[in-house]
Every structure is written in structure tokens, then in C-alpha cells.
Scaffold this active site. Structure first.
Site, PDB file in Angstrom:
ATOM      1  N   ASN A   1     -10.313   0.676   1.696  1.00 27.21           N
ATOM      2  CA  ASN A   1      -8.858   0.722   1.491  1.00 27.21           C
ATOM      3  C   ASN A   1      -8.560   0.281   0.059  1.00 27.21           C
ATOM      4  O   ASN A   1      -8.686  -0.898  -0.268  1.00 27.21           O
ATOM      5  CB  ASN A   1      -8.194  -0.211   2.507  1.00 27.21           C
ATOM      6  CG  ASN A   1      -6.680  -0.248   2.357  1.00 27.21           C
ATOM      7  OD1 ASN A   1      -6.133   0.237   1.365  1.00 27.21           O
ATOM      8  ND2 ASN A   1      -6.016  -0.842   3.328  1.00 27.21           N
TER       9      ASN A   1
ATOM     10  N   CYS B   1       0.819  -1.225   0.000  1.00 28.20           N
ATOM     11  CA  CYS B   1       0.000   0.000   0.000  1.00 28.20           C
ATOM     12  C   CYS B   1       0.852   1.274   0.000  1.00 28.20           C
ATOM     13  O   CYS B   1       0.336   2.355  -0.272  1.00 28.20           O
ATOM     14  CB  CYS B   1      -0.931   0.010   1.201  1.00 28.20           C
ATOM     15  SG  CYS B   1      -2.123  -1.330   1.191  1.00 28.20           S
TER      16      CYS B   1
ATOM     17  N   HIS C   1      -2.813   7.478   3.729  1.00 30.05           N
ATOM     18  CA  HIS C   1      -3.368   6.252   3.145  1.00 30.05           C
ATOM     19  C   HIS C   1      -4.667   5.918   3.878  1.00 30.05           C
ATOM     20  O   HIS C   1      -4.749   6.002   5.100  1.00 30.05           O
ATOM     21  CB  HIS C   1      -2.335   5.124   3.290  1.00 30.05           C
ATOM     22  CG  HIS C   1      -2.868   3.775   2.937  1.00 30.05           C
ATOM     23  ND1 HIS C   1      -3.590   3.537   1.790  1.00 30.05           N
ATOM     24  CD2 HIS C   1      -2.780   2.576   3.594  1.00 30.05           C
ATOM     25  CE1 HIS C   1      -3.932   2.252   1.753  1.00 30.05           C
ATOM     26  NE2 HIS C   1      -3.456   1.661   2.828  1.00 30.05           N
TER      27      HIS C   1
END
Ligand code: UT7
Length: 330
Positions: free
Chosen positions: A286, A115, A256
Site C-alpha cells: 500500500n 490515501c 487504491h
């Protein structure tokens, strides 16, 4: 090329059409809208169709970024794609995107940093511009994590969504700051906390790996949560201080989007006012490598991100890796 700087010239994003709500998930999973929304901040997410892979989402975002910059695909020197759900182990998803958008002979490679991938890819792209090795670099975060999810594991199935975001990098004009700097890092002690165990050279695909569910994303949620709340604050503070700035100078903070509680905890630690924190996790979940560019695009459209603003972006993920970046939006 002395003193040359890079900047983000345009942003483009793409999300699949299909919306899956928390209530939809509760039909087949022992979970609830109440649990998911209070524990994560997520209410719905986009899920790619059977026909869509990371490259399709990435190509959609790439086309929009190029259109916004009025640049044609054959003018690109390099395409970097960050993804933890690439179409295949090889060829690179960047190569497939190049074919889909018609980027001709542009160099193309993937970057694997889970990520955190978008921030790492931004740092690599920036280096190509600053060194004079490239004039136009497309940095894409594209993930269809839904394809790697064990839909019977409520600890992960409710968290992720599919999306892509792309930014076009090029040289900054005389006097423009553009991309100011990075803080990148990794803690290999946490490598086992978040992974997709099989299908690589460690555990090649076999009947056992399939039967054992080892081709799905596995995560120690509470451990990654602890890491994230610590590292988002630490890395953000480091990049701001290293560039002679103060946290008060930041106009917009784009972390994030993994869990609203991580975002809120980091903002509190950093004493960043809630109105300066951008989040759209409620609608997308996400989206891994796409989450930060997805926010950049939306923040700009909403007028929350304006010319001259100082932007702080911070990513984290498997590795366990992290990365922060400061940009003057121009
Ligand atoms: O981008 C990659 C990085 N990933 C992340 O940053 C994720 C970080 N981790 C998290 O966001 C959180 O740890 C989760 C959202 C994954 C889990 O939240 P938590 O508050 O840490 O919950 P937990 O795992 O400690 O579980 C608490 C309880 C457990 O039940 P018991 O043992 O207390 O009876 C779980 O079984 O919540 C249960 N639970 C659920 N209940 C309903 C876990 N997932 C669910 C669910 N629905 N989806």
C-alpha cells in the site's frame, strides 16, 4: 473558458531502490510470507532510505511526468502534492518539490486526504484547468509511510510501501473527453479508525507522546477493511451512474492498492471482469497517495491502458474518506 475540459497529459513514477520482502519482515516480526500474501496479496514493498523523504520521491516522479510530456518545470502554474507522510507539517511538500525540480514561481500546496489524496488532488487540479485559472498543473501523490510505521506492530508494518506518482494536467483538445467526473466523500464518524495521533496541535510532541508510540500510524484494520469493501463499490457505482455510463463501459478499473481482498470483493460486487482490474500490490504494498498513479503508469507500459480506454479509479483512506474518478485516456 466555457466547455473547457481537462485531461491527463503524462504520468511519471518513482520508487526507492530497496526491496523488502515478506521473508525479510518475518526476521524481526511475528509474521510470515504465507500470512501476508494470503491476507493482503503483498509479497514485497519498496522502502525509502534514511536520506529519502516524500519530496525526494515526489520530485523523481514529477521529473519523469514532465519529461514524458516534454514540458519544462518553469512552465508549471501549480503543483499539488497529496501525502500523508509530508516531509514536515510545513512548508508544503509541494513547495519543497518545486525547489527540487526548479519549478520557479509555480503555486504549490499540499492536500491532506490520506490515501484518497491523489483522487482529491486530481479533482482540485481539474477545477483549476476547467476554470481557466491554470494551463499546466502537476498533481503528485508522494508517500514514505515507512517513516511513520511502528515496526513492531505487525498489523500495520507489513502493509505499506514507499513510492510516488505524478500526472501532468492540462486542457483537453477540442472533442476530447479527458477527465469526465468525480465522486468524493468523507465519513467523519470513522476518523478515529486510522490516524497518526500526535505531533499536531491536538497532541503536540512530548516525552509522553514519544513513549506512548503516538507518532506512529495507528489503524483498526478490520473496521477499515469493512468500510473499504463497502465504499469502493458504492462510490464506483455512483460515479459511473452519475455520468450516464454503465459498469460494462469501463475498460480498466484501478482501485487504491490496500489489500487484494478489498480489490477482489469490490470487483465482484461491481461485476467487473477480473481481466479489467489492475493491481500491482504484490510488488509495492500500500503506497498510499502513490498507489493509483503507480498503477496508471504500469498499466500503460504493459499495454493494459490504451488510448480511448475508459478508466475508473477509486481511492479510500483515513477520514474516513473516499473518491472515484472516470477518465477517457487520451
Ligand atoms: O490505505 C489505508 C487503508 N487501509 C486498509 O485498507 C487496510 C484495511 N484492513 C486490512 O487490510 C486488514 O484488516 C488487515 C490486513 C490489516 C488485517 O487482516 P484481517 O484479516 O482483518 O486480520 P485481523 O486484524 O482480523 O487479524 C486476524 C489475526 C489476528 O490474530 P488472532 O487474534 O486471530 O490470533 C491478528 O493478530 O491475524 C493476526 N495478524 C497477523 N498474523 C501474522 C494480524 N497481522 C498479522 C501479521 N502476521 N502481519
Amino acid at each position: 473558458m466555457a466547455g473547457r475540459r481537462a485531461k491527463i497529459h503524462a504520468v511519471g513514477t518513482y520508487v526507492p531502490e530497496r526491496i523488502v520482502t515478506n521473508d525479510d519482515l518475518s526476521l524481526n516480526l511475528d509474521t510470515s510470507d504465507e500470512w501476508i500474501s494470503t491476507r493482503t496479496g503483498i509479497r514485497e514493498r519498496r522502502i525509502a532510505s534514511d536520506a529519502e523523504a516524500a519530496s525526494d520521491l515526489g520530485a523523481g516522479a514529477a521529473r519523469r511526468a514532465l519529461k514524458a510530456a516534454a514540458v519544462s518545470p518553469d512552465q508549471l502554474d501549480l503543483i499539488i502534492t497529496a501525502s500523508l507522510s509530508p516531509d514536515m507539517l510545513f512548508p508544503a511538500t509541494a513547495s519543497l518539490i518545486s525547489g527540487l525540480i526548479g519549478a520557479g514561481a509555480a503555486a504549490a500546496f499540499d492536500l491532506s486526504a490520506a490515501c484518497t489524496g491523489f483522487i482529491y488532488a486530481l479533482a482540485v487540479g481539474e477545477s483549476f484547468i476547467v476554470s481557466g485559472r491554470a494551463e499546466k498543473v502537476l498533481v503528485i501523490g508522494a508517500d514514505a509511510v515507512s517513516k511513520m510505521i511502528d515496526w513492531s506492530d505487525r498489523g500495520t508494518a507489513v502493509l505499506f510501501g514507499d513510492a510516488a506518482g505524478a500526472v501532468l494536467l492540462g486542457p483537453a483538445a477540442e472533442g476530447e473527453e479527458g477527465i469526465i467526473g468525480f465522486d468524493l466523500g468523507n465519513d467523519p464518524a470513522g476518523a478515529g479508525e486510522l490516524s497518526l495521533p500526535a505531533g499536531g496541535s491536538r497532541l503536540p510532541a512530548s516525552e509522553e507522546t514519544v513513549a506512548g508510540g503516538q507518532h506512529f500510524l495507528r489503524m483498526n484494520g478490520p473496521e477499515v477493511f469493512r468500510f473499504a469493501t463497502r465504499i469502493v463499490a458504492a462510490s464506483s457505482r455512483r460515479v459511473v451512474e452519475q455520468h450516464g455510463l454503465r459498469m460494462e463501459d469501463i475498460d480498466i478499473f484501478i482501485p487504491h492498492q490496500a489489500n487484494i481482498r478489498i480489490i477482489d470483493a469490490a470487483a465482484r460486487k461491481l461485476r467487473i471482469a477480473p481481466e479489467k482490474v489492475f493491481s500491482n500490490i504484490e510488488r509495492y504494498g500500500n503506497t498510499s497517495c502513490a498507489s493509483i498513479p503507480l498503477c496508471l503508469d504500469e498499466a500503460e507500459r504493459q499495454g493494459r491502458l490504451k488510448r480511448g480506454d475508459l478508466v475508473l479509479m477509486t481511492g479510500f483512506g483515513a477520514g474516513l474518506s473516499w473518491g472515484s474518478c472516470i477518465v477517457r485516456w487520451q
